[in-house]
Design an enzyme around this catalytic site. Structure first.
Site, PDB file in Angstrom:
ATOM      1  N   LYS A  66     -14.174 -22.454  68.679  1.00  0.00           N
ATOM      2  CA  LYS A  66     -14.306 -23.702  69.679  1.00  0.00           C
ATOM      3  C   LYS A  66     -15.791 -24.083  69.384  1.00  0.00           C
ATOM      4  O   LYS A  66     -16.152 -25.365  69.477  1.00  0.00           O
ATOM      5  CB  LYS A  66     -14.135 -23.450  70.930  1.00  0.00           C
ATOM      6  N   THR A  67     -16.615 -23.182  69.664  1.00  0.00           N
ATOM      7  CA  THR A  67     -18.169 -23.366  69.531  1.00  0.00           C
ATOM      8  C   THR A  67     -18.493 -23.829  68.169  1.00  0.00           C
ATOM      9  O   THR A  67     -19.359 -25.032  68.194  1.00  0.00           O
ATOM     10  CB  THR A  67     -18.816 -22.184  69.779  1.00  0.00           C
ATOM     11  N   ASP A 111     -19.174 -24.827  77.463  1.00  0.00           N
ATOM     12  CA  ASP A 111     -18.191 -23.294  77.014  1.00  0.00           C
ATOM     13  C   ASP A 111     -17.690 -23.163  78.523  1.00  0.00           C
ATOM     14  O   ASP A 111     -18.137 -23.427  79.629  1.00  0.00           O
ATOM     15  CB  ASP A 111     -19.125 -22.237  76.436  1.00  0.00           C
ATOM     16  N   THR A 160     -10.827 -21.154  77.298  1.00  0.00           N
ATOM     17  CA  THR A 160      -9.443 -20.306  76.646  1.00  0.00           C
ATOM     18  C   THR A 160      -8.414 -20.347  77.792  1.00  0.00           C
ATOM     19  O   THR A 160      -7.474 -19.591  77.515  1.00  0.00           O
ATOM     20  CB  THR A 160     -10.120 -18.813  76.905  1.00  0.00           C
ATOM     21  N   ARG A 219     -13.374 -14.521  64.099  1.00  0.00           N
ATOM     22  CA  ARG A 219     -14.305 -13.646  64.458  1.00  0.00           C
ATOM     23  C   ARG A 219     -14.107 -12.374  64.125  1.00  0.00           C
ATOM     24  O   ARG A 219     -14.877 -11.438  63.643  1.00  0.00           O
ATOM     25  CB  ARG A 219     -14.662 -13.815  65.888  1.00  0.00           C
TER      26      ARG A 219
HETATM   27  N1  LIG Z   1     -12.077 -22.504  60.891  1.00  0.00           N
HETATM   28  C1  LIG Z   1     -12.908 -21.646  60.612  1.00  0.00           C
HETATM   29  N2  LIG Z   1     -13.654 -21.615  59.373  1.00  0.00           N
HETATM   30  C2  LIG Z   1     -14.663 -20.799  59.405  1.00  0.00           C
HETATM   31  N3  LIG Z   1     -15.208 -19.887  60.052  1.00  0.00           N
HETATM   32  C3  LIG Z   1     -14.890 -20.031  61.145  1.00  0.00           C
HETATM   33  C4  LIG Z   1     -13.970 -20.975  61.567  1.00  0.00           C
HETATM   34  N4  LIG Z   1     -13.453 -20.710  62.739  1.00  0.00           N
HETATM   35  C5  LIG Z   1     -14.149 -19.813  63.356  1.00  0.00           C
HETATM   36  N5  LIG Z   1     -15.010 -19.444  62.590  1.00  0.00           N
HETATM   37  C6  LIG Z   1     -15.948 -18.349  62.664  1.00  0.00           C
HETATM   38  O1  LIG Z   1     -15.643 -17.296  63.428  1.00  0.00           O
HETATM   39  C7  LIG Z   1     -16.860 -17.187  64.101  1.00  0.00           C
HETATM   40  C8  LIG Z   1     -16.200 -17.157  65.890  1.00  0.00           C
HETATM   41  O2  LIG Z   1     -16.064 -18.819  66.114  1.00  0.00           O
HETATM   42  P1  LIG Z   1     -16.534 -19.345  67.403  1.00  0.00           P
HETATM   43  O3  LIG Z   1     -17.659 -18.919  67.924  1.00  0.00           O
HETATM   44  O4  LIG Z   1     -16.649 -21.090  67.194  1.00  0.00           O
HETATM   45  O5  LIG Z   1     -15.378 -18.915  68.155  1.00  0.00           O
HETATM   46  P2  LIG Z   1     -15.069 -19.624  69.903  1.00  0.00           P
HETATM   47  O6  LIG Z   1     -13.496 -20.274  69.836  1.00  0.00           O
HETATM   48  O7  LIG Z   1     -16.147 -20.564  70.321  1.00  0.00           O
HETATM   49  O8  LIG Z   1     -15.193 -18.298  70.589  1.00  0.00           O
HETATM   50  P3  LIG Z   1     -15.422 -18.266  72.020  1.00  0.00           P
HETATM   51  O9  LIG Z   1     -14.242 -18.515  72.898  1.00  0.00           O
HETATM   52  O10 LIG Z   1     -15.799 -16.450  72.134  1.00  0.00           O
HETATM   53  O11 LIG Z   1     -16.754 -18.693  72.358  1.00  0.00           O
HETATM   54  C9  LIG Z   1     -18.080 -17.816  64.033  1.00  0.00           C
HETATM   55  O12 LIG Z   1     -18.635 -17.023  63.280  1.00  0.00           O
HETATM   56  C10 LIG Z   1     -17.273 -18.904  63.157  1.00  0.00           C
HETATM   57  O13 LIG Z   1     -18.309 -19.351  62.175  1.00  0.00           O
END
Ligand SMILES: Nc1ncnc2c1ncn2[C@@H]1O[C@H](COP(=O)(O)OP(=O)(O)OP(=O)(O)O)[C@@H](O)[C@H]1O
Length: 371
Positions: A66-67, A111, A160, A219
């Site tokens: 998401k981030t 977030d 989430t 992650r």
């Molecule tokens: N589709 C994707 N392709 C490549 N890398 C990804 C992808 N999705 C996530 N990642 C990698 O996984 C890690 C976690 O992603 P991210 O921080 O965006 O998750 P999030 O959903 O925002 O988590 P949170 O809810 O804990 O904030 C990061 O290092 C990101 O680069």
């Protein structure tokens, strides 16, 4: 919060480590085809029109991207990015200060937007809709509202828990993208990309082994890759091979389905101590020496999704797959109509994570336990 190597939540330090492999543009973002394509149309049509796109909401479990997508939205639009989170906005004045300092075309990322305080949420409504906020000065009958303009911006919210968003909040997002868990093929592609960026030599089998234990979550996949790399550099020739992956993940107590020590303890207690259940959450938690919330919030979501545990009105029940995963034969009466011969995770690395509890008995998947 769990500090397990298969936790989907990241510490602030880990977020720094993640920055290196984070995709910067939509074309580098792996999988989530539907969301990606919809976003591409949304963003590029807005760019052609020269006006900001609709506000965007991303929902999905932690660690699914998401981030990353919020950062990509700002990069694709060529605007600045301001990042904050629902819990960080304590007073509406904090939010007003952020909103009024945005430049035209900026992206504001919030977030955990479901955790924003009510007065701040209400302030956000007018900013999202009319690009205007009313800042209240003074208190009581003498209080006055001073309207302030906000430059046209795009709000990107992440949650989430989409179900916890209020109706008016949800309605103000013109685009909602739900992120699914990744399947093994997608995680394998993602790991090859990360290994290339990190300069880690890998074999196809080594990467597939890590993908199969990553619980459908980028992650976790990236974290396991870093742990296996460390092991391979210290104890082998530095190459992430099948043997290195297996040996390293044994050290971290992550089994072939991605279960960690506590997950396995919960399953073992359920099967061995309570004959497969049903057993109440608090009794199960005492048996593994953990708080009920930890068992319910940290272990169970994945055990349910992997089709190993069911929450029923009478308590927690081990599925035939759980028995089999522990090398035991399930009693025939436990799940009528189920042979217990197919372990849902046996195809891990392909279909297991492609959008829910593949193989989980429907009969039990949505029922919740009354404690
Ligand atoms: N589709 C994707 N392709 C490549 N890398 C990804 C992808 N999705 C996530 N990642 C990698 O996984 C890690 C976690 O992603 P991210 O921080 O965006 O998750 P999030 O959903 O925002 O988590 P949170 O809810 O804990 O904030 C990061 O290092 C990101 O680069």
């Amino acid at each position: 919060m769990s500090e397990s190597v298969v936790s989907a939540v990241a510490s602030p330090e880990e977020r720094d480590a993640e920055a290196t492999v984070r995709p910067k543009r939509l074309s580098e973002f792996i999988a989530q085809e539907r969301v990606r394509e919809q976003l591409e149309v949304l963003l590029h049509s807005a760019l052609r029109r020269g006006s900001p796109p609709d506000h965007i909401l991303f929902s999905g479990s932690p660690g699914l991207g998401k981030t990353t997508l919020a950062m990509i939205v700002a990069a694709e639009l060529g605007g600045g990015l301001r990042m904050t989170s629902g819990p960080a906005i304590e007073r509406s004045g904090d939010l007003a200060a952020i909103l009024t300092s945005l430049a035209a075309g900026d992206v504001l990322f919030i977030d955990e937007i479901h955790r924003i305080a009510k007065p701040a949420e209400e302030l956000l409504y007018s900013a999202m809709e009319d690009f205007r906020v009313d800042v209240i000065v003074g208190k009581g009958p003498g209080a006055t509202a001073i309207p302030l303009d906000v430059e046209p911006f795009t709000l990107v919210g992440a949650t989430t828990r989409a179900g916890l968003l209020t109706g008016p909040m949800r309605d103000r997002f013109g685009f909602v993208g739900h992120l699914e868990f990744y399947n093994g093929t997608e995680l394998t592609a993602l790991l090859h990309r990360s290994a290339r960026i990190l300069g880690v030599p890998v074999t196809g089998e080594g990467v597939e082994e890590i993908a199969g234990r990553s619980r459908g979550t980028p992650r976790i996949a990236n974290r396991l890759l870093r742990r296996v790399r460390d092991y391979a550099e210290l104890r082998a020739d530095g190459v992430v091979t099948l043997d290195a992956a297996r040996a390293a993940l044994r050290v971290y107590d992550v089994d072939d389905l991605g279960l960690d020590r506590l997950d396995k303890a919960v399953l073992a207690a359920l099967v061995e101590t309570f004959g497969g259940g049903p057993v109440g959450l608090s009794t199960l938690a005492v048996a593994v020496g953990e708080q009920p919330e930890t068992v319910a919030e940290v272990c169970e979501p994945f055990l349910v999704r992997a089709g190993l545990l069911a929450r029923t009105p009478r308590g927690r029940v081990a599925t035939p797959a759980a028995w089999q995963h522990l090398g035991r034969t399930p009693p025939n009466s436990a799940f009528p109509g189920q042979t217990g011969t197919q372990l849902p995770g046996q195809t891990a690395g392909n279909g297991m994570f492609s959008g829910g509890a593949a193989g989980a008995p429907d009969l039990f998947s949505s029922a919740d336990e009354a404690e």
